[in-house]
Write a protein that holds these residues in place. Structure first.
Motif, PDB file in Angstrom:
ATOM      1  N   PRO A   1       0.834  -1.201   0.000  1.00  0.00           N
ATOM      2  CA  PRO A   1       0.000   0.000   0.000  1.00  0.00           C
ATOM      3  C   PRO A   1       0.871   1.253   0.000  1.00  0.00           C
ATOM      4  CG  PRO A   1      -0.825  -1.587   1.588  1.00  0.00           C
ATOM      5  CD  PRO A   1       0.503  -2.110   1.116  1.00  0.00           C
ATOM      6  N   ASP A   2       0.474   2.223  -0.792  1.00  0.00           N
ATOM      7  CA  ASP A   2       1.202   3.493  -0.890  1.00  0.00           C
ATOM      8  C   ASP A   2       0.204   4.620  -0.652  1.00  0.00           C
ATOM      9  OD1 ASP A   2       3.213   5.309  -1.341  1.00  0.00           O
ATOM     10  OD2 ASP A   2       3.280   5.024  -3.512  1.00  0.00           O
ATOM     11  N   ASN A   3      -0.453   4.551   0.509  1.00  0.00           N
ATOM     12  CA  ASN A   3      -1.647   5.355   0.735  1.00  0.00           C
ATOM     13  C   ASN A   3      -1.556   6.313   1.924  1.00  0.00           C
ATOM     14  OD1 ASN A   3      -1.580   3.344   2.644  1.00  0.00           O
ATOM     15  ND2 ASN A   3      -3.666   2.601   2.296  1.00  0.00           N
ATOM     16  N   LEU A   4      -0.356   6.587   2.414  1.00  0.00           N
ATOM     17  CA  LEU A   4      -0.254   7.427   3.609  1.00  0.00           C
ATOM     18  C   LEU A   4      -0.711   8.864   3.373  1.00  0.00           C
ATOM     19  CD1 LEU A   4       3.050   6.261   5.362  1.00  0.00           C
ATOM     20  CD2 LEU A   4       0.684   5.645   5.871  1.00  0.00           C
ATOM     21  N   ASP A   5      -0.744   9.291   2.123  1.00  0.00           N
ATOM     22  CA  ASP A   5      -1.208  10.647   1.826  1.00  0.00           C
ATOM     23  C   ASP A   5      -2.678  10.690   1.395  1.00  0.00           C
ATOM     24  OD1 ASP A   5       1.241  11.886   2.397  1.00  0.00           O
ATOM     25  OD2 ASP A   5       2.019  11.400   0.414  1.00  0.00           O
ATOM     26  N   GLN A   6      -3.352   9.543   1.427  1.00  0.00           N
ATOM     27  CA  GLN A   6      -4.785   9.502   1.123  1.00  0.00           C
ATOM     28  C   GLN A   6      -5.598  10.023   2.316  1.00  0.00           C
ATOM     29  OE1 GLN A   6      -6.345   8.544  -1.889  1.00  0.00           O
ATOM     30  NE2 GLN A   6      -4.210   8.822  -2.539  1.00  0.00           N
ATOM     31  N   PRO A   7      -6.810  10.539   2.062  1.00  0.00           N
ATOM     32  CA  PRO A   7      -7.648  11.024   3.167  1.00  0.00           C
ATOM     33  C   PRO A   7      -7.867   9.971   4.257  1.00  0.00           C
ATOM     34  CG  PRO A   7      -8.582  11.701   1.079  1.00  0.00           C
ATOM     35  CD  PRO A   7      -7.444  10.793   0.747  1.00  0.00           C
ATOM     36  N   SER A   8      -7.912   8.708   3.873  1.00  0.00           N
ATOM     37  CA  SER A   8      -8.106   7.636   4.860  1.00  0.00           C
ATOM     38  C   SER A   8      -7.031   7.654   5.929  1.00  0.00           C
ATOM     39  CB  SER A   8      -8.110   6.277   4.151  1.00  0.00           C
ATOM     40  OG  SER A   8      -6.914   6.097   3.405  1.00  0.00           O
ATOM     41  N   HIS A   9      -5.780   7.903   5.527  1.00  0.00           N
ATOM     42  CA  HIS A   9      -4.672   7.852   6.469  1.00  0.00           C
ATOM     43  C   HIS A   9      -4.317   9.218   7.036  1.00  0.00           C
ATOM     44  CE1 HIS A   9      -4.540   3.830   4.949  1.00  0.00           C
ATOM     45  NE2 HIS A   9      -3.589   3.518   5.793  1.00  0.00           N
ATOM     46  N   VAL A  10      -4.528  10.274   6.263  1.00  0.00           N
ATOM     47  CA  VAL A  10      -4.388  11.619   6.839  1.00  0.00           C
ATOM     48  C   VAL A  10      -5.382  11.784   7.985  1.00  0.00           C
ATOM     49  CG1 VAL A  10      -4.650  14.084   6.380  1.00  0.00           C
ATOM     50  CG2 VAL A  10      -3.526  12.603   4.686  1.00  0.00           C
ATOM     51  N   SER A  11      -6.599  11.280   7.804  1.00  0.00           N
ATOM     52  CA  SER A  11      -7.618  11.384   8.851  1.00  0.00           C
ATOM     53  C   SER A  11      -7.240  10.589  10.090  1.00  0.00           C
ATOM     54  CB  SER A  11      -8.965  10.900   8.309  1.00  0.00           C
ATOM     55  OG  SER A  11      -9.418  11.728   7.255  1.00  0.00           O
ATOM     56  N   MET A  12      -6.554   9.465   9.910  1.00  0.00           N
ATOM     57  CA  MET A  12      -6.076   8.715  11.078  1.00  0.00           C
ATOM     58  C   MET A  12      -5.131   9.571  11.913  1.00  0.00           C
ATOM     59  SD  MET A  12      -5.087   4.949   9.630  1.00  0.00           S
ATOM     60  CE  MET A  12      -6.162   4.082   8.480  1.00  0.00           C
ATOM     61  N   ARG A  13      -4.170  10.213  11.239  1.00  0.00           N
ATOM     62  CA  ARG A  13      -3.176  10.997  11.963  1.00  0.00           C
ATOM     63  C   ARG A  13      -3.805  12.233  12.590  1.00  0.00           C
ATOM     64  NH1 ARG A  13      -0.457   9.466   7.187  1.00  0.00           N
ATOM     65  NH2 ARG A  13      -0.502  11.571   6.296  1.00  0.00           N
ATOM     66  N   GLU A  14      -4.751  12.839  11.890  1.00  0.00           N
ATOM     67  CA  GLU A  14      -5.431  14.007  12.455  1.00  0.00           C
ATOM     68  C   GLU A  14      -6.222  13.626  13.700  1.00  0.00           C
ATOM     69  OE1 GLU A  14      -6.096  16.608   8.333  1.00  0.00           O
ATOM     70  OE2 GLU A  14      -7.744  15.446   9.199  1.00  0.00           O
ATOM     71  N   THR A  15      -6.900  12.489  13.631  1.00  0.00           N
ATOM     72  CA  THR A  15      -7.664  12.036  14.799  1.00  0.00           C
ATOM     73  C   THR A  15      -6.733  11.693  15.944  1.00  0.00           C
ATOM     74  OG1 THR A  15      -9.339  11.129  13.297  1.00  0.00           O
ATOM     75  CG2 THR A  15      -9.420  10.405  15.587  1.00  0.00           C
ATOM     76  N   ALA A  16      -5.641  11.018  15.630  1.00  0.00           N
ATOM     77  CA  ALA A  16      -4.687  10.614  16.675  1.00  0.00           C
ATOM     78  C   ALA A  16      -4.036  11.813  17.344  1.00  0.00           C
ATOM     79  CB  ALA A  16      -3.623   9.714  16.080  1.00  0.00           C
ATOM     80  N   ALA A  17      -3.963  12.935  16.642  1.00  0.00           N
ATOM     81  CA  ALA A  17      -3.329  14.126  17.204  1.00  0.00           C
ATOM     82  C   ALA A  17      -4.228  14.873  18.181  1.00  0.00           C
ATOM     83  CB  ALA A  17      -2.899  15.059  16.073  1.00  0.00           C
ATOM     84  N   GLU A  18      -5.517  14.514  18.234  1.00  0.00           N
ATOM     85  CA  GLU A  18      -6.395  15.166  19.218  1.00  0.00           C
ATOM     86  C   GLU A  18      -5.879  14.867  20.627  1.00  0.00           C
ATOM     87  OE1 GLU A  18     -10.533  14.369  18.785  1.00  0.00           O
ATOM     88  OE2 GLU A  18     -10.499  14.514  16.583  1.00  0.00           O
ATOM     89  N   PRO A  19      -5.885  15.855  21.516  1.00  0.00           N
ATOM     90  CA  PRO A  19      -5.289  15.668  22.847  1.00  0.00           C
ATOM     91  C   PRO A  19      -5.798  14.448  23.605  1.00  0.00           C
ATOM     92  CG  PRO A  19      -5.771  17.985  22.473  1.00  0.00           C
ATOM     93  CD  PRO A  19      -6.345  17.237  21.296  1.00  0.00           C
ATOM     94  N   ARG A  20      -7.071  14.107  23.458  1.00  0.00           N
ATOM     95  CA  ARG A  20      -7.618  12.980  24.221  1.00  0.00           C
ATOM     96  C   ARG A  20      -7.017  11.643  23.778  1.00  0.00           C
ATOM     97  NH1 ARG A  20     -13.662  12.260  21.492  1.00  0.00           N
ATOM     98  NH2 ARG A  20     -13.139  13.254  19.493  1.00  0.00           N
TER      99      ARG A  20
ATOM    100  N   ALA B   1       6.044   3.675   8.982  1.00  0.00           N
ATOM    101  CA  ALA B   1       7.055   4.351   8.180  1.00  0.00           C
ATOM    102  C   ALA B   1       6.630   4.419   6.727  1.00  0.00           C
ATOM    103  CB  ALA B   1       8.394   3.616   8.300  1.00  0.00           C
ATOM    104  N   ARG B   2       7.072   5.457   6.051  1.00  0.00           N
ATOM    105  CA  ARG B   2       6.788   5.577   4.628  1.00  0.00           C
ATOM    106  C   ARG B   2       7.649   4.602   3.832  1.00  0.00           C
ATOM    107  NH1 ARG B   2       3.856   9.819   2.758  1.00  0.00           N
ATOM    108  NH2 ARG B   2       3.160  11.295   4.347  1.00  0.00           N
ATOM    109  N   ILE B   3       7.067   4.051   2.775  1.00  0.00           N
ATOM    110  CA  ILE B   3       7.870   3.251   1.876  1.00  0.00           C
ATOM    111  C   ILE B   3       8.710   4.195   1.015  1.00  0.00           C
ATOM    112  CG2 ILE B   3       6.180   1.389   1.883  1.00  0.00           C
ATOM    113  CD1 ILE B   3       5.313   2.272  -0.916  1.00  0.00           C
ATOM    114  N   LEU B   4       9.677   3.647   0.310  1.00  0.00           N
ATOM    115  CA  LEU B   4      10.583   4.457  -0.487  1.00  0.00           C
ATOM    116  C   LEU B   4       9.920   4.862  -1.809  1.00  0.00           C
ATOM    117  CD1 LEU B   4      13.803   2.288  -0.037  1.00  0.00           C
ATOM    118  CD2 LEU B   4      13.103   4.277   1.312  1.00  0.00           C
ATOM    119  N   PRO B   5      10.448   5.870  -2.485  1.00  0.00           N
ATOM    120  CA  PRO B   5       9.959   6.191  -3.828  1.00  0.00           C
ATOM    121  C   PRO B   5      10.242   5.031  -4.779  1.00  0.00           C
ATOM    122  CG  PRO B   5      11.276   7.998  -2.933  1.00  0.00           C
ATOM    123  CD  PRO B   5      11.463   6.833  -2.014  1.00  0.00           C
TER     124      PRO B   5
END
Length: 257
Positions: free
Chosen positions: A131-150, A163-167
């Motif tokens: 999978p090369d999907n870390l910049d997709q909304p599915s995974h951006v939303s994971m990181r945004e949710t995880a960054a909430e203080p709670r 970790a990101r895969i290589l180019p």
């Protein structure tokens, strides 16, 4: 991480198996005596290998005991072993090393991928899909949710969860001195019934390391907050479904004889 959930993983088995089949279709081997499925999961990819290379010694390897139980039930005639791809080595060079949606969980690809190539017999093939999907909304939303203080206090740095895969070009450079290399990228668009279905898909894989550090109560809160983001990020299409865009990177390297 704790063990994987085969039942959750196989809810979308057809969609998960399609890239495995398309990877295998590009493997340039007319026959093979020894084949290893690195990160075999519940055996859906191993089954493809058994069909393609009838008579070959096919081994499935995974770090998850639960996945191996499921794989053995599915293919009782195949040998399945528990192991770690990062340190695994075969007793003798093999004809095909096949890694479908497994290497993205491992760091250090600059060393890992050439090491796997070195385990092949001359003329053997290394086949990788990630999978090369870390910049997709599915995974951006994971990181945004995880960054909430709670949630952040338990999860930590959300950007380090996977970790990101290589180019693609770097994988070519890592392998091309010793092999003929074919690299391509495909984006699948999976029709999903609703935002909840997208969350269920991702609970089996990408969401797992985000949810594990949380208490049951916080897991429920995380999933609700995440699903709200998914609802906004994946609007309904003309037929009422949502389209989950899923880019994947494919690599097939045939070792020079």
């Amino acid at each position: 991480m704790s063990d994987w959930n085969p039942a959750l993983y196989t809810r979308f088995e057809e969609e998960r198996t399609r890239p495995a089949a398309e990877l295998l279709a590009r493997v340039p081997l007319a026959s093979a005596g020894s084949v290893v499925d690195l990160g075999c999961g519940p055996g859906n990819s191993t089954e493809l290998l058994v069909r393609r290379f009838a008579g070959a010694k096919v081994i499935g390897m995974d770090s998850s005991p639960a996945m191996l139980v499921s794989a053995r039930e599915r293919l009782p005639g195949v040998l399945f072993e528990q192991g770690d791809i990062a340190t695994w080595s075969p007793p003798a060079p093999v004809d095909l090393l096949y890694a479908n949606a497994s290497l993205q969980w491992l760091p250090g690809h600059e060393q890992l991928v050439p090491r796997l190539l070195s385990l092949l017999a001359p003329g053997g093939a290394l086949a990788i899909q990630m999978p090369d999907n870390l910049d997709q909304p599915s995974h951006v939303s994971m990181r945004e949710t995880a960054a909430e203080p709670r949630f952040a206090a338990s999860i930590g740095d959300a950007g380090q969860v996977r970790a990101r895969i290589l180019p693609a070009e770097q994988y070519h450079d890592l392998l091309s001195r010793e092999a003929e290399v074919d690299v391509w990228r495909t984006t699948y668009y999976h029709p999903m019934a609703d935002a909840a279905a997208i969350v269920q898909w991702l609970r089996a894989t990408g969401l797992k390391p985000f949810l594990e550090p949380l208490s049951p109560a916080l897991q429920a809160e995380f999933l609700a907050a995440y699903q709200a983001r998914i609802e906004a990020a994946y609007p309904q299409r003309a037929d009422g479904q949502r389209l989950l865009a899923f880019p994947r990177l494919f690599i097939v390297a045939r070792k020079k004889a």
